[in-house]
Design a protein around this motif. Sequence first.
Motif, PDB file in Angstrom:
ATOM      1  N   LEU A 145       0.831  -1.201   0.000  1.00 49.59           N
ATOM      2  CA  LEU A 145       0.000   0.000   0.000  1.00 49.59           C
ATOM      3  C   LEU A 145       0.868   1.254   0.000  1.00 49.59           C
ATOM      4  CD1 LEU A 145      -2.672   1.533   0.299  1.00 49.59           C
ATOM      5  CD2 LEU A 145      -2.600   1.040   2.751  1.00 49.59           C
ATOM      6  N   TRP A 146       1.858   1.314   0.872  1.00 47.92           N
ATOM      7  CA  TRP A 146       2.736   2.482   0.967  1.00 47.92           C
ATOM      8  C   TRP A 146       3.524   2.692  -0.321  1.00 47.92           C
ATOM      9  CZ3 TRP A 146       7.921   2.958   3.987  1.00 47.92           C
ATOM     10  CH2 TRP A 146       8.251   4.309   4.162  1.00 47.92           C
ATOM     11  N   LEU A 147       4.065   1.608  -0.880  1.00 52.56           N
ATOM     12  CA  LEU A 147       4.823   1.707  -2.122  1.00 52.56           C
ATOM     13  C   LEU A 147       3.927   2.207  -3.262  1.00 52.56           C
ATOM     14  CD1 LEU A 147       7.247   1.245  -3.942  1.00 52.56           C
ATOM     15  CD2 LEU A 147       6.734  -1.211  -3.936  1.00 52.56           C
ATOM     16  N   SER A 148       2.729   1.621  -3.392  1.00 54.54           N
ATOM     17  CA  SER A 148       1.818   2.012  -4.474  1.00 54.54           C
ATOM     18  C   SER A 148       1.398   3.473  -4.349  1.00 54.54           C
ATOM     19  CB  SER A 148       0.575   1.114  -4.462  1.00 54.54           C
ATOM     20  OG  SER A 148       0.916  -0.227  -4.717  1.00 54.54           O
ATOM     21  N   ARG A 149       1.067   3.882  -3.130  1.00 56.49           N
ATOM     22  CA  ARG A 149       0.616   5.264  -2.930  1.00 56.49           C
ATOM     23  C   ARG A 149       1.755   6.248  -3.192  1.00 56.49           C
ATOM     24  NH1 ARG A 149       0.228   9.385   0.941  1.00 56.49           N
ATOM     25  NH2 ARG A 149      -1.763  10.530   0.763  1.00 56.49           N
ATOM     26  N   THR A 150       2.955   5.916  -2.732  1.00 55.49           N
ATOM     27  CA  THR A 150       4.088   6.809  -2.944  1.00 55.49           C
ATOM     28  C   THR A 150       4.357   7.011  -4.430  1.00 55.49           C
ATOM     29  OG1 THR A 150       5.084   6.144  -0.837  1.00 55.49           O
ATOM     30  CG2 THR A 150       6.538   7.160  -2.467  1.00 55.49           C
ATOM     31  N   ARG A 151       4.308   5.925  -5.188  1.00 56.75           N
ATOM     32  CA  ARG A 151       4.513   6.048  -6.634  1.00 56.75           C
ATOM     33  C   ARG A 151       3.393   6.857  -7.274  1.00 56.75           C
ATOM     34  NH1 ARG A 151       6.343  -0.220  -8.092  1.00 56.75           N
ATOM     35  NH2 ARG A 151       8.518  -0.030  -7.347  1.00 56.75           N
ATOM     36  N   ALA A 152       2.176   6.670  -6.806  1.00 55.07           N
ATOM     37  CA  ALA A 152       1.025   7.324  -7.431  1.00 55.07           C
ATOM     38  C   ALA A 152       1.002   8.826  -7.190  1.00 55.07           C
ATOM     39  CB  ALA A 152      -0.271   6.694  -6.922  1.00 55.07           C
ATOM     40  N   ILE A 153       1.334   9.262  -5.959  1.00 56.32           N
ATOM     41  CA  ILE A 153       1.245  10.703  -5.677  1.00 56.32           C
ATOM     42  C   ILE A 153       2.464  11.453  -6.208  1.00 56.32           C
ATOM     43  CG2 ILE A 153      -0.253  10.309  -3.691  1.00 56.32           C
ATOM     44  CD1 ILE A 153       2.085  10.837  -1.851  1.00 56.32           C
ATOM     45  N   ASP A 154       3.554  10.743  -6.519  1.00 55.09           N
ATOM     46  CA  ASP A 154       4.674  11.266  -7.307  1.00 55.09           C
ATOM     47  C   ASP A 154       5.206  12.594  -6.771  1.00 55.09           C
ATOM     48  OD1 ASP A 154       6.536  11.188  -9.363  1.00 55.09           O
ATOM     49  OD2 ASP A 154       5.239  12.260 -10.772  1.00 55.09           O
ATOM     50  N   LEU A 155       5.616  12.576  -5.502  1.00 49.78           N
ATOM     51  CA  LEU A 155       6.201  13.768  -4.911  1.00 49.78           C
ATOM     52  C   LEU A 155       7.643  13.943  -5.371  1.00 49.78           C
ATOM     53  CD1 LEU A 155       4.893  13.358  -1.242  1.00 49.78           C
ATOM     54  CD2 LEU A 155       3.921  14.790  -3.053  1.00 49.78           C
TER      55      LEU A 155
ATOM     56  N   THR B 125       6.062   5.002  13.274  1.00 47.65           N
ATOM     57  CA  THR B 125       6.183   5.655  11.979  1.00 47.65           C
ATOM     58  C   THR B 125       7.450   5.204  11.265  1.00 47.65           C
ATOM     59  OG1 THR B 125       4.999   7.610  12.780  1.00 47.65           O
ATOM     60  CG2 THR B 125       6.322   7.874  10.789  1.00 47.65           C
ATOM     61  N   ALA B 126       7.302   4.850  10.007  1.00 46.54           N
ATOM     62  CA  ALA B 126       8.438   4.570   9.132  1.00 46.54           C
ATOM     63  C   ALA B 126       8.538   5.710   8.128  1.00 46.54           C
ATOM     64  CB  ALA B 126       8.244   3.241   8.405  1.00 46.54           C
ATOM     65  N   SER B 127       9.738   6.201   7.908  1.00 44.88           N
ATOM     66  CA  SER B 127       9.945   7.339   7.014  1.00 44.88           C
ATOM     67  C   SER B 127      11.104   7.058   6.066  1.00 44.88           C
ATOM     68  CB  SER B 127      10.253   8.612   7.817  1.00 44.88           C
ATOM     69  OG  SER B 127       9.209   8.924   8.705  1.00 44.88           O
ATOM     70  N   ALA B 128      10.995   7.593   4.873  1.00 45.04           N
ATOM     71  CA  ALA B 128      12.065   7.513   3.873  1.00 45.04           C
ATOM     72  C   ALA B 128      11.761   8.546   2.802  1.00 45.04           C
ATOM     73  CB  ALA B 128      12.157   6.107   3.266  1.00 45.04           C
ATOM     74  N   SER B 129      12.741   8.851   1.996  1.00 42.02           N
ATOM     75  CA  SER B 129      12.492   9.808   0.920  1.00 42.02           C
ATOM     76  C   SER B 129      11.546   9.191  -0.105  1.00 42.02           C
ATOM     77  CB  SER B 129      13.803  10.201   0.244  1.00 42.02           C
ATOM     78  OG  SER B 129      14.334   9.108  -0.492  1.00 42.02           O
ATOM     79  N   SER B 130      10.761  10.054  -0.738  1.00 42.81           N
ATOM     80  CA  SER B 130       9.835   9.584  -1.764  1.00 42.81           C
ATOM     81  C   SER B 130      10.580   8.827  -2.856  1.00 42.81           C
ATOM     82  CB  SER B 130       9.091  10.776  -2.371  1.00 42.81           C
ATOM     83  OG  SER B 130       8.298  10.380  -3.467  1.00 42.81           O
ATOM     84  N   GLY B 131      11.757   9.326  -3.233  1.00 43.10           N
ATOM     85  CA  GLY B 131      12.532   8.653  -4.273  1.00 43.10           C
ATOM     86  C   GLY B 131      12.975   7.269  -3.865  1.00 43.10           C
ATOM     87  N   ARG B 132      13.386   7.126  -2.612  1.00 42.86           N
ATOM     88  CA  ARG B 132      13.834   5.806  -2.152  1.00 42.86           C
ATOM     89  C   ARG B 132      12.689   4.802  -2.159  1.00 42.86           C
ATOM     90  NH1 ARG B 132      15.695   4.089   4.012  1.00 42.86           N
ATOM     91  NH2 ARG B 132      15.955   1.852   3.556  1.00 42.86           N
ATOM     92  N   VAL B 133      11.528   5.204  -1.639  1.00 43.75           N
ATOM     93  CA  VAL B 133      10.397   4.277  -1.590  1.00 43.75           C
ATOM     94  C   VAL B 133       9.897   3.960  -2.991  1.00 43.75           C
ATOM     95  CG1 VAL B 133       8.035   3.956  -0.771  1.00 43.75           C
ATOM     96  CG2 VAL B 133       9.721   5.059   0.706  1.00 43.75           C
ATOM     97  N   ALA B 134       9.738   4.975  -3.831  1.00 41.25           N
ATOM     98  CA  ALA B 134       9.168   4.764  -5.165  1.00 41.25           C
ATOM     99  C   ALA B 134      10.026   3.857  -6.026  1.00 41.25           C
ATOM    100  CB  ALA B 134       8.965   6.111  -5.856  1.00 41.25           C
ATOM    101  N   SER B 135      11.330   3.885  -5.827  1.00 37.51           N
ATOM    102  CA  SER B 135      12.229   3.074  -6.655  1.00 37.51           C
ATOM    103  C   SER B 135      12.550   1.721  -6.030  1.00 37.51           C
ATOM    104  CB  SER B 135      13.535   3.839  -6.909  1.00 37.51           C
ATOM    105  OG  SER B 135      14.217   4.089  -5.683  1.00 37.51           O
ATOM    106  N   ALA B 136      12.031   1.472  -4.841  1.00 34.82           N
ATOM    107  CA  ALA B 136      12.395   0.265  -4.101  1.00 34.82           C
ATOM    108  C   ALA B 136      11.624  -0.950  -4.591  1.00 34.82           C
ATOM    109  CB  ALA B 136      12.147   0.470  -2.609  1.00 34.82           C
TER     110      ALA B 136
ATOM    111  N   HIS C  79      -4.845  11.232  -8.445  1.00 26.09           N
ATOM    112  CA  HIS C  79      -3.884  10.148  -8.237  1.00 26.09           C
ATOM    113  C   HIS C  79      -4.537   8.767  -8.190  1.00 26.09           C
ATOM    114  CE1 HIS C  79      -1.782  13.637  -6.061  1.00 26.09           C
ATOM    115  NE2 HIS C  79      -1.178  13.491  -7.222  1.00 26.09           N
ATOM    116  N   MET C  80      -5.853   8.701  -8.275  1.00 22.88           N
ATOM    117  CA  MET C  80      -6.546   7.435  -8.058  1.00 22.88           C
ATOM    118  C   MET C  80      -6.207   6.393  -9.122  1.00 22.88           C
ATOM    119  SD  MET C  80      -8.429   5.403  -6.375  1.00 22.88           S
ATOM    120  CE  MET C  80      -9.321   6.312  -5.118  1.00 22.88           C
ATOM    121  N   GLN C  81      -6.239   6.763 -10.386  1.00 23.92           N
ATOM    122  CA  GLN C  81      -5.989   5.768 -11.431  1.00 23.92           C
ATOM    123  C   GLN C  81      -4.591   5.176 -11.308  1.00 23.92           C
ATOM    124  OE1 GLN C  81      -8.387   4.616 -13.451  1.00 23.92           O
ATOM    125  NE2 GLN C  81      -6.907   3.063 -14.081  1.00 23.92           N
ATOM    126  N   ALA C  82      -3.614   6.030 -11.078  1.00 23.80           N
ATOM    127  CA  ALA C  82      -2.242   5.536 -10.921  1.00 23.80           C
ATOM    128  C   ALA C  82      -2.120   4.640  -9.687  1.00 23.80           C
ATOM    129  CB  ALA C  82      -1.273   6.709 -10.821  1.00 23.80           C
TER     130      ALA C  82
END
Length: 412
Positions: free
Chosen positions: A242-252, A289-300, A400-403
């Motif tokens: 869920l976290w990975l999908s949402r992070t990629r979808a909102i594309d911060l 809470t788990a935290s990481a940069s958007s880039g790190r999560v999205a590419s993981a 962001h829903m479709q993505a």
Amino acid sequence: MSFAVTRTSRSFIAPCEATPRNSLGLSVIDRVPALRHMVRSLHVFTHGREPARVIREALSKALVKYYPFAGRFVDDPDGSGEVRVVCNGEGAWFVEAKTDCSLEDVKYLESPLMIPEDELLPKSSLDVPLMMQVTEFGGGGFVVGLIFAHTIADGLGAAQLINAVADIARGLPKPTVEPVWSREFITNPPKLPLGGPPVFPSFKLLYATIDLSAEHINHVKSRHLELTGQGCSTFDVAISRLWLSRTRAIDLDPGVDVHVCFAANTRHLLRQVLPPQGGYYGNCIYPMTASASSGRVASADLIDVISIIRDAKARLPDEFAKWAAGDFKDDPYEFTLTYNLLLVTDWTRLGFLDVDYGWGKPLHVIPFAWLDMMAIGIIGAPPAPQKGTRVTTHCVEKEHMQAFLEEMKGFA
């Protein structure tokens, strides 16, 4: 097609015996501002004989033990601004309703709902800790619409109460679990200086439901064990996906941190202070809470995200102990609600799926813990006898829903 629900009776259900008349203080966790809301859910049962009458009578008996749920919230008269529970026996709000259609006609309330949830839930009032509506369907099925104040109980506590009602409905003389108030046993660490009032944003979040197959969950677990030498849970897999999908979808921006926060049960960390027999139903949770940069999560890879989640879970005993000792700079319970924060809760182990009023356990439980101020995901179960995990979300805006849906469905 539209299906009409007719509410036939509305009343307060008081304890059937005399109960203590006193004023009870809440714990420091109960009083967390983010918990000052009502949690709503629908519980779908395929069989029942006069369920409204049976549950109403059982509720009246259960409230003898759980009498704070029959009380009211009031401001502390000493002017501190804290909320207390006045145990006055006024009762829980109970609504009886009927509809001519069968559960089959409305596809057993699978998503999207063919009857709006507001028709199946009692009208809520913030000073009443507990509200129920029992809607009887043609053919014998029924739905329990439940609303409870998070301020008085966490999910485990609310499920403990509803199971107590079910125990009595099945003919037991008293609830299986003896309830314990004992809010004074919860650690009350030194208070930080008062800051400004909490800011609650308003997002335009959309609802979505995604099922993860048991085969997929087991495949990820096996792969995680193969690559790391460690096991992982269904919750680990679901929250990470869920976290990975949402992070990629909102594309911060890749450098912006993203966070996922989940409420961890801490009863096992308070064994030395809570009564050994169990039964504590107040809020006993700690936000991890788990935290990481958007880039790190999205590419993981999903396995890497699972490792981030598991590292956060492993910190729970130490972080909770530091909080209890007052060894913290920022209060972990007072996090800032922003779009880059995802809150996740697990409903599979609360006990709602075990409730049996005498005609069997629920087909499924539908949570509606939705607030426009927070992005949230709930880990649950699909309707029986289906296997797997259901992820119910209210966590992305329309753009962001479709993505998000494509990411959630795109994992092998």
